[in-house]
Design an enzyme around this catalytic site. Structure first.
Site, PDB file in Angstrom:
ATOM      1  N   HIS A  56       0.804  -1.218   0.000  1.00 43.30           N
ATOM      2  CA  HIS A  56       0.000   0.000   0.000  1.00 43.30           C
ATOM      3  C   HIS A  56       0.839   1.270   0.000  1.00 43.30           C
ATOM      4  O   HIS A  56       0.445   2.276  -0.608  1.00 43.30           O
ATOM      5  CB  HIS A  56      -0.946  -0.017   1.198  1.00 43.30           C
ATOM      6  CG  HIS A  56      -2.007  -1.069   1.095  1.00 43.30           C
ATOM      7  ND1 HIS A  56      -2.742  -1.500   2.179  1.00 43.30           N
ATOM      8  CD2 HIS A  56      -2.443  -1.795   0.028  1.00 43.30           C
ATOM      9  CE1 HIS A  56      -3.594  -2.437   1.782  1.00 43.30           C
ATOM     10  NE2 HIS A  56      -3.427  -2.637   0.487  1.00 43.30           N
ATOM     11  N   HIS A  83      -6.695  -7.978  -8.634  1.00 45.90           N
ATOM     12  CA  HIS A  83      -7.147  -8.888  -7.575  1.00 45.90           C
ATOM     13  C   HIS A  83      -7.562  -8.026  -6.382  1.00 45.90           C
ATOM     14  O   HIS A  83      -6.838  -7.917  -5.394  1.00 45.90           O
ATOM     15  CB  HIS A  83      -6.047  -9.869  -7.185  1.00 45.90           C
ATOM     16  CG  HIS A  83      -5.618 -10.766  -8.306  1.00 45.90           C
ATOM     17  ND1 HIS A  83      -4.815 -10.330  -9.343  1.00 45.90           N
ATOM     18  CD2 HIS A  83      -5.875 -12.078  -8.545  1.00 45.90           C
ATOM     19  CE1 HIS A  83      -4.599 -11.342 -10.182  1.00 45.90           C
ATOM     20  NE2 HIS A  83      -5.237 -12.398  -9.721  1.00 45.90           N
ATOM     21  N   SER A 132      -6.359  -2.149  -0.832  1.00 48.41           N
ATOM     22  CA  SER A 132      -5.828  -1.425  -1.996  1.00 48.41           C
ATOM     23  C   SER A 132      -6.894  -0.629  -2.752  1.00 48.41           C
ATOM     24  O   SER A 132      -6.668   0.543  -3.080  1.00 48.41           O
ATOM     25  CB  SER A 132      -5.150  -2.407  -2.961  1.00 48.41           C
ATOM     26  OG  SER A 132      -4.094  -3.085  -2.342  1.00 48.41           O
ATOM     27  N   GLU A 187     -12.322  -8.914  -9.401  1.00 48.41           N
ATOM     28  CA  GLU A 187     -12.248  -9.903  -8.327  1.00 48.41           C
ATOM     29  C   GLU A 187     -13.039 -11.135  -8.756  1.00 48.41           C
ATOM     30  O   GLU A 187     -14.140 -11.010  -9.288  1.00 48.41           O
ATOM     31  CB  GLU A 187     -12.817  -9.336  -7.027  1.00 48.41           C
ATOM     32  CG  GLU A 187     -12.843 -10.305  -5.858  1.00 48.41           C
ATOM     33  CD  GLU A 187     -11.499 -10.946  -5.577  1.00 48.41           C
ATOM     34  OE1 GLU A 187     -11.424 -12.191  -5.540  1.00 48.41           O
ATOM     35  OE2 GLU A 187     -10.513 -10.191  -5.394  1.00 48.41           O
ATOM     36  N   ASP A 233     -11.591 -12.925 -14.452  1.00 53.28           N
ATOM     37  CA  ASP A 233     -10.172 -13.187 -14.235  1.00 53.28           C
ATOM     38  C   ASP A 233      -9.389 -11.879 -14.325  1.00 53.28           C
ATOM     39  O   ASP A 233      -9.503 -11.138 -15.307  1.00 53.28           O
ATOM     40  CB  ASP A 233      -9.676 -14.182 -15.290  1.00 53.28           C
ATOM     41  CG  ASP A 233      -8.198 -14.454 -15.164  1.00 53.28           C
ATOM     42  OD1 ASP A 233      -7.813 -15.285 -14.331  1.00 53.28           O
ATOM     43  OD2 ASP A 233      -7.414 -13.802 -15.898  1.00 53.28           O
ATOM     44  N   GLY A 234      -8.603 -11.599 -13.306  1.00 48.62           N
ATOM     45  CA  GLY A 234      -7.898 -10.328 -13.234  1.00 48.62           C
ATOM     46  C   GLY A 234      -6.864 -10.128 -14.326  1.00 48.62           C
ATOM     47  O   GLY A 234      -6.716  -9.021 -14.860  1.00 48.62           O
ATOM     48  N   ASP A 264      -1.869  -8.351  -7.769  1.00 51.50           N
ATOM     49  CA  ASP A 264      -1.671  -8.859  -6.413  1.00 51.50           C
ATOM     50  C   ASP A 264      -2.431 -10.185  -6.230  1.00 51.50           C
ATOM     51  O   ASP A 264      -3.382 -10.256  -5.459  1.00 51.50           O
ATOM     52  CB  ASP A 264      -2.158  -7.807  -5.405  1.00 51.50           C
ATOM     53  CG  ASP A 264      -2.122  -8.304  -3.969  1.00 51.50           C
ATOM     54  OD1 ASP A 264      -1.301  -9.186  -3.671  1.00 51.50           O
ATOM     55  OD2 ASP A 264      -2.934  -7.824  -3.159  1.00 51.50           O
TER      56      ASP A 264
END
Length: 284
Positions: A19, A42, A101, A119, A145-146, A166
């Protein structure tokens, strides 16, 4: 795999490193009036209650202790660098919450900026959609899917921005998926910043090394374009089991000008406040 839920690990040393890195990147992007886009692959739930049973179960959350120690120990320059991050965290800690985040990103966006979140976990996406209703800047949220989302969404209409990656890294395939996605994103959006968080675990040393080398090869530059930051909080030789996280790192493609200097100045503070063993800041 969809078994990973970030709420169990929210506010730990890895989150703090990630972060702070994200807040510095966005701070640099805001130095110009032109709009930018944040793409988070993500996203997780976005915000977490400090009394969440999942967070309490692991006992990993260090954020309250970190903020208190940082304000006591930081010198003037370190505090100036961390000002935005600490201000946002303290704002939500007062309400018994911890910002993930997506919320930290949202807090730092301006009217002209955009945020796209992805997500794939069914529980986390429900929480994210509900939590995002209270974000200061309303994001576009995708249940997909990210990696695929980030590849398809770049370059963004704003031309400027950052992709935050992430994943859980529960599967060995995540390491190759990251490097492959970053190669595709960079090819489509050579000026975009890509910020990858990764775990330091003894049983994935080879996968981590191969992932980094693949990303370096994809960027293929004679000048340093990648900033590698690692924080080691435990002795890797003493770790056992498959979930033995002894630290974490950030691998940032097209890092902002002088971000390397800012991290070199602030990492000693993170080391002290988190009781870490060592850190490194390397331009690649």
């Amino acid at each position: 795999m969809l078994s990973y839920i970030h709420a169990y690990h929210a506010g730990n040393h890895a989150d703090i490193l990630k972060h702070i890195s994200i807040s510095l990147i966005l701070g640099h992007l805001k130095k110009k009036d032109k709009p930018f886009t944040v793409i988070d692959t993500h996203a997780g739930s976005g915000i977490y209650s400090l009394d969440d049973e999942r967070l309490l179960k692991t006992g990993e959350c260090e954020i309250e202790s970190f903020v208190k120690k940082a304000e006591e120990k930081a010198n003037e320059r370190q505090m100036a660098i961390l000002k935005d991050y600490i201000s946002i965290v303290k704002k939500h800690l007062k309400d018994g919450k911890y910002p993930g985040s997506p919320l930290i990103e949202s807090e730092l966006l301006r009217e002209q900026d955009s945020q796209i979140l992805s997500e794939l976990h069914p529980k986390a996406i429900e929480e994210l959609r509900e939590n995002a209703k209270d974000f200061p800047k309303k994001p576009k949220i995708h249940f997909r899917d990210g990696y695929e989302m980030a590849i398809s969404m770049t370059p963004p209409a704003t031309k400027r921005g950052v992709v935050v990656i992430d994943p859980s890294f529960e599967d060995a395939s995540d390491f190759s998926s990251c490097s492959e996605a970053i190669a595709k994103i960079h090819k489509k959006w050579m000026g975009g910043t890509i910020a990858l968080w990764y775990p330091l675990v003894p049983h994935r040393v080879m996968e981590i090394s191969m992932m980094k080398e693949s990303i370096i090869a994809a960027v293929d530059s004679s000048e340093p374009k990648i900033l590698e930051i690692e924080l080691e909080v435990k002795d890797p030789a003493a770790m056992t089991g498959l979930s033995s996280l002894y630290g974490s790192g950030m691998f940032i493609v097209n890092f902002p000008y002088k971000m390397d200097e800012e991290m070199e100045e602030t990492m000693p503070l993170l080391k002290e406040c988190l009781g870490a063993r060592s850190f490194s800041v390397t331009k690649r």
